[in-house]
Design a protein around this motif. Sequence first.
Motif, short mmCIF file in Angstrom:
data_model
loop_
_atom_site.label_atom_id
_atom_site.label_comp_id
_atom_site.label_asym_id
_atom_site.label_seq_id
_atom_site.Cartn_x
_atom_site.Cartn_y
_atom_site.Cartn_z
N GLN A 95 0.81 -1.22 0.00
CA GLN A 95 0.00 0.00 0.00
C GLN A 95 0.84 1.27 0.00
OE1 GLN A 95 -3.74 0.14 2.27
NE2 GLN A 95 -3.11 -1.79 3.21
N GLY A 96 2.14 1.13 0.12
CA GLY A 96 3.00 2.30 0.14
C GLY A 96 3.86 2.36 1.39
N ILE A 97 4.36 3.54 1.71
CA ILE A 97 5.23 3.70 2.87
C ILE A 97 4.46 3.30 4.14
CG2 ILE A 97 4.61 6.14 3.16
CD1 ILE A 97 7.52 6.63 4.04
N VAL A 98 5.13 2.56 5.02
CA VAL A 98 4.51 2.08 6.25
C VAL A 98 4.50 3.23 7.26
CG1 VAL A 98 4.61 0.39 8.11
CG2 VAL A 98 5.26 -0.28 5.78
N VAL A 99 3.36 3.86 7.39
CA VAL A 99 3.24 5.09 8.19
C VAL A 99 3.61 4.85 9.64
CG1 VAL A 99 1.62 6.84 9.00
CG2 VAL A 99 1.56 6.08 6.62
N ASP A 100 3.21 3.70 10.18
CA ASP A 100 3.48 3.42 11.59
C ASP A 100 4.98 3.34 11.89
OD1 ASP A 100 0.79 3.35 12.02
OD2 ASP A 100 0.62 1.16 11.93
N ALA A 101 5.80 3.16 10.86
CA ALA A 101 7.25 3.06 11.07
C ALA A 101 7.95 4.42 10.99
CB ALA A 101 7.85 2.10 10.04
N ILE A 102 7.21 5.47 10.71
CA ILE A 102 7.81 6.81 10.69
C ILE A 102 8.04 7.24 12.13
CG2 ILE A 102 7.50 9.22 10.02
CD1 ILE A 102 5.73 8.25 7.73
N PRO A 103 9.28 7.48 12.53
CA PRO A 103 9.57 7.71 13.96
C PRO A 103 9.11 9.09 14.44
CG PRO A 103 11.56 7.97 12.65
CD PRO A 103 10.51 7.48 11.71
N ASP A 104 8.89 9.19 15.75
CA ASP A 104 8.61 10.48 16.37
C ASP A 104 9.78 11.42 16.15
OD1 ASP A 104 6.22 9.48 17.29
OD2 ASP A 104 6.98 8.98 19.29
N GLY A 105 9.49 12.69 16.04
CA GLY A 105 10.54 13.67 15.84
C GLY A 105 10.92 13.89 14.40
N THR A 106 10.28 13.16 13.49
CA THR A 106 10.60 13.33 12.07
C THR A 106 10.20 14.73 11.61
OG1 THR A 106 10.39 10.98 11.58
CG2 THR A 106 10.11 12.50 9.74
N ARG A 107 11.10 15.37 10.87
CA ARG A 107 10.86 16.73 10.39
C ARG A 107 10.47 16.76 8.91
NH1 ARG A 107 15.48 21.14 11.55
NH2 ARG A 107 14.95 20.41 13.64
N LEU A 108 10.93 15.78 8.16
CA LEU A 108 10.73 15.76 6.71
C LEU A 108 10.49 14.33 6.27
CD1 LEU A 108 10.85 17.55 4.13
CD2 LEU A 108 13.29 17.03 4.02
N ILE A 109 9.49 14.12 5.40
CA ILE A 109 9.16 12.79 4.89
C ILE A 109 9.21 12.85 3.37
CG2 ILE A 109 7.42 10.96 4.81
CD1 ILE A 109 6.20 12.25 7.38
N TYR A 110 9.98 11.95 2.78
CA TYR A 110 10.09 11.90 1.32
C TYR A 110 9.38 10.66 0.80
CZ TYR A 110 12.03 11.22 -3.33
OH TYR A 110 12.17 11.03 -4.68
N THR A 111 8.51 10.86 -0.21
CA THR A 111 7.73 9.73 -0.73
C THR A 111 7.42 9.92 -2.21
OG1 THR A 111 5.67 8.46 -0.43
CG2 THR A 111 5.56 10.82 -0.06
N THR A 112 7.18 8.82 -2.89
CA THR A 112 6.81 8.81 -4.32
C THR A 112 5.48 8.07 -4.45
OG1 THR A 112 8.18 6.82 -4.61
CG2 THR A 112 9.18 8.94 -5.17
N PRO A 113 4.36 8.68 -4.06
CA PRO A 113 3.09 7.95 -3.92
C PRO A 113 2.45 7.51 -5.22
CG PRO A 113 2.77 10.29 -3.52
CD PRO A 113 4.25 10.08 -3.65
N ALA A 114 2.63 8.25 -6.31
CA ALA A 114 1.94 7.89 -7.55
C ALA A 114 2.55 6.66 -8.21
CB ALA A 114 1.96 9.07 -8.52
N HIS A 115 3.87 6.53 -8.11
CA HIS A 115 4.57 5.41 -8.76
C HIS A 115 5.83 5.17 -7.94
CE1 HIS A 115 6.97 3.70 -12.35
NE2 HIS A 115 6.12 2.78 -11.94
N GLN A 116 5.69 4.38 -6.88
CA GLN A 116 6.78 4.23 -5.91
C GLN A 116 8.07 3.84 -6.60
OE1 GLN A 116 8.78 1.67 -4.37
NE2 GLN A 116 9.52 3.17 -2.89
N PHE A 117 9.13 4.60 -6.29
CA PHE A 117 10.42 4.25 -6.88
C PHE A 117 11.21 3.42 -5.88
CE2 PHE A 117 14.86 4.64 -7.89
CZ PHE A 117 14.86 4.53 -9.26
N PRO A 118 11.64 2.21 -6.28
CA PRO A 118 11.64 1.65 -7.63
C PRO A 118 10.57 0.58 -7.88
CG PRO A 118 13.21 0.48 -6.28
CD PRO A 118 12.56 1.49 -5.38
N LEU A 119 9.79 0.22 -6.87
CA LEU A 119 8.92 -0.94 -7.02
C LEU A 119 7.74 -0.68 -7.96
CD1 LEU A 119 8.88 -2.28 -3.35
CD2 LEU A 119 10.31 -3.00 -5.28
#
Length: 478
Positions: free
Chosen positions: A237-261
């Motif tokens: 389904q995409g990036i595993v949101v629950d694994a994004i740690p507390d204190g994160t300031r910036l999140i990088y993602t490719t939601p339309a066509h995940q690179f490279p999968l």
Amino acid sequence: MELHVVIEGKRGLAEQIYRQIREAIRSGRLAAGEQLPPSRLLAEQLGVSRKTVSEAYARLTYDQLVTGLVGSGSFVASRQVQQGHALQREDLAGAAIVEHWHRIDMPLTHPMSDARLRYEYIGGATARALFPQEQWRKCSLHALRRTADLHGFYADPQGLLALREAIRRHIGFSRGVTCTPQDILVTNGAQQALDLIARVLVEPGCTVAVEDPGYPLAHVLFEAQRARVVAVPVDAQGIVVDAIPDGTRLIYTTPAHQFPLGLPMSSARRQALLERARELKAIVIEDDYDSEFRYEGQPLEPLYTLDRHGLVAYVGTFSKTLSPELRLGYVIAPPSLQHALTTAKQLTDWHTTTTVQWAMAKFIGDGHLLRHIRRCHSVYGARREHIIARFQSDLSPWFELVPSVAGFHVAALCRRPINLELLCHLARRVEVGLYPLDELYRGDNRRSGLLMGYGAIESLDIDPSLDRVRDILMEIAG
């Protein structure tokens, strides 16, 4: 080559010619290897005897400033630059930071023209033969006429208004993104957009979350800024949101066509990601790098259009739709970052080349970009079907493709253990460029496989190249 020699009076003529040519050589106006005018021709131009010029040339040759080649003429000699002991990297006052940049590995770098193989499956490369040369030439001529009116002033760091308006219309039609020209910052490709966001948000020790596997140059860029980069796993389904740690300031993602999968992020996961970003007060970089090439189904809404809290920075590029050599991209920034990003852009390079900006504005406005995308869509779609058919037939004992509905690459996962390093090495020996997925993982949950880009491979070359890959697999893997 232009040689300017001025004769004053009638005394010391050879000395005058000698000194002026010597100064031209030492100042660099005459570069090494440039040919001097024949002595007879220069003598006629200066109104002096040929003997006078020959005497000056002889002195230059004696001083090793000029080299005479029999039957060819006189040439500026290569200068031997005398240097003292050059400081080594470890001797510098800034040795630690230089060493930090020296250790950076640059994965997935495109080969230079002289190193390209006959059959290239590298990701991110476009079809050079499809580039609309004639239309771009006309738009470039238009751009040259427009830049003639600039009167030598610098342009707007945010980008030409004409281009920002054209981008606004284009992404509104192609991706359903609603914005104003004031929201858009033109950059030198998507990579500069990522760099500018990092400059204004990242500081040593802060946490940045990236997809794993993911775009390696984003990961490397944030690490270069001394961020604590956390590789967050990706599932169906995409990036595993629950694994994004507390204190994160910036999140990088490719939601339309995940690179490279190649998988699209589900609607539920998009909402969950935006909610997690709101909790963290973190900025989400949505890298929408190649989603304009879609072959199946309806596209999901970009994160930017779902965002209600001004947390998404939408990054786009013309490197995939047109050509990476143009170095044109853009970022639609949330209001909180717009001024900071424009300031960072001005401090970095002031503004993107205006000639290319005018040409792109004209190219989009005249409808050439959409026509080009439709043409590429047809070609890439045929190549995609061809590659899928091969991996579902004679290559299926070794690989399975990850379902992908957009872009111009697919991921092929190994069904059985394969020595991919050996496979890629042997493939290069028969002029086939293969690239393993392993290099795009940072965490422990690595999946072995290949990244199969089909932008640079010609349709007629797919079968002969994959025949060679199949033969190698039969030899090394059974």
